[in-house]
Design a protein around this motif. Structure first.
Motif, PDB file in Angstrom:
ATOM      1  N   ILE A 231       8.563  36.690  19.357  1.00 63.11           N
ATOM      2  CA  ILE A 231       9.910  37.214  19.108  1.00 63.11           C
ATOM      3  C   ILE A 231      10.542  37.747  20.389  1.00 63.11           C
ATOM      4  O   ILE A 231      11.717  37.482  20.675  1.00 63.11           O
ATOM      5  N   GLU A 232       9.772  38.471  21.186  1.00 64.99           N
ATOM      6  CA  GLU A 232      10.323  39.033  22.422  1.00 64.99           C
ATOM      7  C   GLU A 232      10.690  37.932  23.412  1.00 64.99           C
ATOM      8  O   GLU A 232      11.732  38.008  24.077  1.00 64.99           O
ATOM      9  N   ILE A 233       9.850  36.908  23.520  1.00 69.36           N
ATOM     10  CA  ILE A 233      10.175  35.788  24.409  1.00 69.36           C
ATOM     11  C   ILE A 233      11.418  35.070  23.888  1.00 69.36           C
ATOM     12  O   ILE A 233      12.319  34.704  24.657  1.00 69.36           O
ATOM     13  N   GLY A 234      11.479  34.883  22.584  1.00 68.81           N
ATOM     14  CA  GLY A 234      12.650  34.242  21.985  1.00 68.81           C
ATOM     15  C   GLY A 234      13.921  35.021  22.246  1.00 68.81           C
ATOM     16  O   GLY A 234      14.979  34.446  22.537  1.00 68.81           O
ATOM     17  N   ARG A 235      13.837  36.349  22.142  1.00 67.07           N
ATOM     18  CA  ARG A 235      15.006  37.194  22.412  1.00 67.07           C
ATOM     19  C   ARG A 235      15.447  37.072  23.873  1.00 67.07           C
ATOM     20  O   ARG A 235      16.646  37.066  24.167  1.00 67.07           O
ATOM     21  N   ALA A 236      14.473  36.984  24.766  1.00 65.24           N
ATOM     22  CA  ALA A 236      14.801  36.838  26.188  1.00 65.24           C
ATOM     23  C   ALA A 236      15.533  35.521  26.432  1.00 65.24           C
ATOM     24  O   ALA A 236      16.495  35.466  27.219  1.00 65.24           O
ATOM     25  N   PHE A 237      15.096  34.473  25.757  1.00 65.11           N
ATOM     26  CA  PHE A 237      15.795  33.189  25.869  1.00 65.11           C
ATOM     27  C   PHE A 237      17.213  33.301  25.316  1.00 65.11           C
ATOM     28  O   PHE A 237      18.165  32.745  25.885  1.00 65.11           O
ATOM     29  N   CYS A 238      17.362  34.005  24.203  1.00 64.38           N
ATOM     30  CA  CYS A 238      18.695  34.184  23.608  1.00 64.38           C
ATOM     31  C   CYS A 238      19.626  34.938  24.560  1.00 64.38           C
ATOM     32  O   CYS A 238      20.807  34.575  24.713  1.00 64.38           O
ATOM     33  N   ARG A 239      19.106  35.994  25.185  1.00 65.92           N
ATOM     34  CA  ARG A 239      19.936  36.765  26.122  1.00 65.92           C
ATOM     35  C   ARG A 239      20.355  35.909  27.309  1.00 65.92           C
ATOM     36  O   ARG A 239      21.491  35.991  27.788  1.00 65.92           O
ATOM     37  N   THR A 240      19.421  35.084  27.776  1.00 70.47           N
ATOM     38  CA  THR A 240      19.731  34.197  28.901  1.00 70.47           C
ATOM     39  C   THR A 240      20.783  33.175  28.500  1.00 70.47           C
ATOM     40  O   THR A 240      21.731  32.906  29.251  1.00 70.47           O
ATOM     41  N   GLU A 241      20.635  32.597  27.310  1.00 70.08           N
ATOM     42  CA  GLU A 241      21.614  31.623  26.838  1.00 70.08           C
ATOM     43  C   GLU A 241      23.007  32.244  26.743  1.00 70.08           C
ATOM     44  O   GLU A 241      24.006  31.612  27.101  1.00 70.08           O
ATOM     45  N   ASP A 242      23.061  33.483  26.276  1.00 68.07           N
ATOM     46  CA  ASP A 242      24.350  34.161  26.127  1.00 68.07           C
ATOM     47  C   ASP A 242      25.035  34.411  27.473  1.00 68.07           C
ATOM     48  O   ASP A 242      26.261  34.427  27.561  1.00 68.07           O
ATOM     49  N   SER A 243      24.233  34.627  28.516  1.00 65.49           N
ATOM     50  CA  SER A 243      24.812  34.955  29.820  1.00 65.49           C
ATOM     51  C   SER A 243      25.093  33.716  30.681  1.00 65.49           C
ATOM     52  O   SER A 243      25.896  33.781  31.611  1.00 65.49           O
ATOM     53  N   PHE A 244      24.458  32.594  30.366  1.00 57.51           N
ATOM     54  CA  PHE A 244      24.653  31.359  31.136  1.00 57.51           C
ATOM     55  C   PHE A 244      25.814  30.551  30.560  1.00 57.51           C
ATOM     56  O   PHE A 244      26.165  30.690  29.393  1.00 57.51           O
ATOM     57  N   THR A 245      26.391  29.691  31.395  1.00 55.20           N
ATOM     58  CA  THR A 245      27.348  28.724  30.877  1.00 55.20           C
ATOM     59  C   THR A 245      26.572  27.654  30.115  1.00 55.20           C
ATOM     60  O   THR A 245      25.343  27.562  30.240  1.00 55.20           O
ATOM     61  N   ARG A 246      27.287  26.840  29.354  1.00 52.74           N
ATOM     62  CA  ARG A 246      26.616  25.806  28.568  1.00 52.74           C
ATOM     63  C   ARG A 246      25.848  24.847  29.469  1.00 52.74           C
ATOM     64  O   ARG A 246      24.701  24.479  29.183  1.00 52.74           O
ATOM     65  N   GLU A 247      26.474  24.437  30.578  1.00 49.57           N
ATOM     66  CA  GLU A 247      25.812  23.517  31.493  1.00 49.57           C
ATOM     67  C   GLU A 247      24.592  24.159  32.141  1.00 49.57           C
ATOM     68  O   GLU A 247      23.529  23.532  32.266  1.00 49.57           O
ATOM     69  N   GLU A 248      24.729  25.428  32.549  1.00 51.55           N
ATOM     70  CA  GLU A 248      23.600  26.131  33.164  1.00 51.55           C
ATOM     71  C   GLU A 248      22.435  26.248  32.191  1.00 51.55           C
ATOM     72  O   GLU A 248      21.267  26.088  32.573  1.00 51.55           O
ATOM     73  N   TRP A 249      22.773  26.541  30.944  1.00 50.00           N
ATOM     74  CA  TRP A 249      21.725  26.705  29.927  1.00 50.00           C
ATOM     75  C   TRP A 249      20.949  25.407  29.707  1.00 50.00           C
ATOM     76  O   TRP A 249      19.721  25.407  29.645  1.00 50.00           O
ATOM     77  N   HIS A 250      21.658  24.289  29.616  1.00 51.31           N
ATOM     78  CA  HIS A 250      20.978  23.013  29.404  1.00 51.31           C
ATOM     79  C   HIS A 250      20.142  22.619  30.619  1.00 51.31           C
ATOM     80  O   HIS A 250      19.065  22.019  30.475  1.00 51.31           O
ATOM     81  N   ARG A 251      20.616  22.975  31.793  1.00 47.39           N
ATOM     82  CA  ARG A 251      19.820  22.714  32.997  1.00 47.39           C
ATOM     83  C   ARG A 251      18.540  23.546  32.986  1.00 47.39           C
ATOM     84  O   ARG A 251      17.474  23.076  33.381  1.00 47.39           O
ATOM     85  N   LEU A 252      18.663  24.782  32.526  1.00 40.75           N
ATOM     86  CA  LEU A 252      17.490  25.655  32.444  1.00 40.75           C
ATOM     87  C   LEU A 252      16.484  25.117  31.443  1.00 40.75           C
ATOM     88  O   LEU A 252      15.281  25.067  31.721  1.00 40.75           O
TER      89      LEU A 252
END
Length: 230
Positions: free
Chosen positions: A81-102
């Protein structure tokens, strides 16, 4: 083959008392829950008529085993859950293109496949959104992820059937979902249209993809454990 006889109440109570004593005496398990009634009932049924039910040392050892497994499973889910939340926070702060690259580089960056990252994120979102209550979330993340693939109406039906619970198995959830989909197809009737065929094909591919994601995630988890022990 002889049938198992129901455990007598006094013996069940005695095993429960030994388990509680063992739990209090073990400092490594001081914060874990005492073995529950279901464990005591199944253990009695499994060893009905055998001397082990009166062996306090063996009862103590197996009680500690049950507590250790429960504690580690709970800790594993918290990690997911904590790792998943970290991914969610990162997705929220990145642009769509940046997120897909990540996501495309999660294996190289984090030692985790894109599929596993998406599964962790799905579990975290479902728990935080209240779709799957934390206290009812299965400790196996692959089982928890299977619940996240349910629609809201399917989740409601699963709750009615008592399938949203910590000890539910992935197989139970898969079988139940197949039954719901089968009923839906029966109600809608058979169609030979090209669109219907494509939709069915897509559904089969989704199921295959889900199975592959679970296998990949489990292989990665085992590899991580092996690296830790090395």
């Amino acid at each position: 083959m002889s049938r198992l006889t129901p455990p007598d109440t006094s013996r069940a109570q005695r095993i429960g008392q030994i388990a509680r004593t063992a739990d209090r005496q073990s400092s490594s398990l001081a914060n874990s829950a005492v073995v529950d009634e279901a464990f005591i009932r199944v253990f009695n049924e499994q060893f009905a008529g055998l001397p082990i039910l009166d062996d306090q040392e063996k009862i103590r050892v197996v009680s500690q085993l049950a507590n250790t497994i429960r504690h580690e499973r709970k800790r594993q889910l918290e990690t997911v859950i904590e790792i998943g939340r970290a991914f969610c926070r990162t997705e929220d702060s990145f642009t769509r293109e940046e997120w897909h690259r990540l996501l495309a580089a999660t294996q190289a960056l984090f030692g985790m496949s894109k599929n596993t990252a998406c599964m962790y994120r799905a579990v975290a979102r479902a728990v935080d959104a209240g779709r799957i209550p934390r206290d009812l979330c299965p400790p196996s993340f692959s089982t928890a992820y299977t619940l996240t693939t349910y629609t809201d109406s399917q989740l409601d039906l699963a709750r009615e059937q008592g399938l949203v619970r910590p000890d539910v198995t992935r197989r139970e959830l898969v079988v139940f979902k197949k039954r719901l989909l089968s009923k839906k197809r029966s109600r809608s009737g058979r169609s030979s249209s090209p669109l219907s065929s494509l939709l069915k094909k897509r559904e089969r591919l989704y199921k295959e993809l889900e199975k592959l994601e679970v296998k990949i995630a489990e292989a990665e988890r085992q590899a991580a454990v092996s690296r830790t022990m090395a």
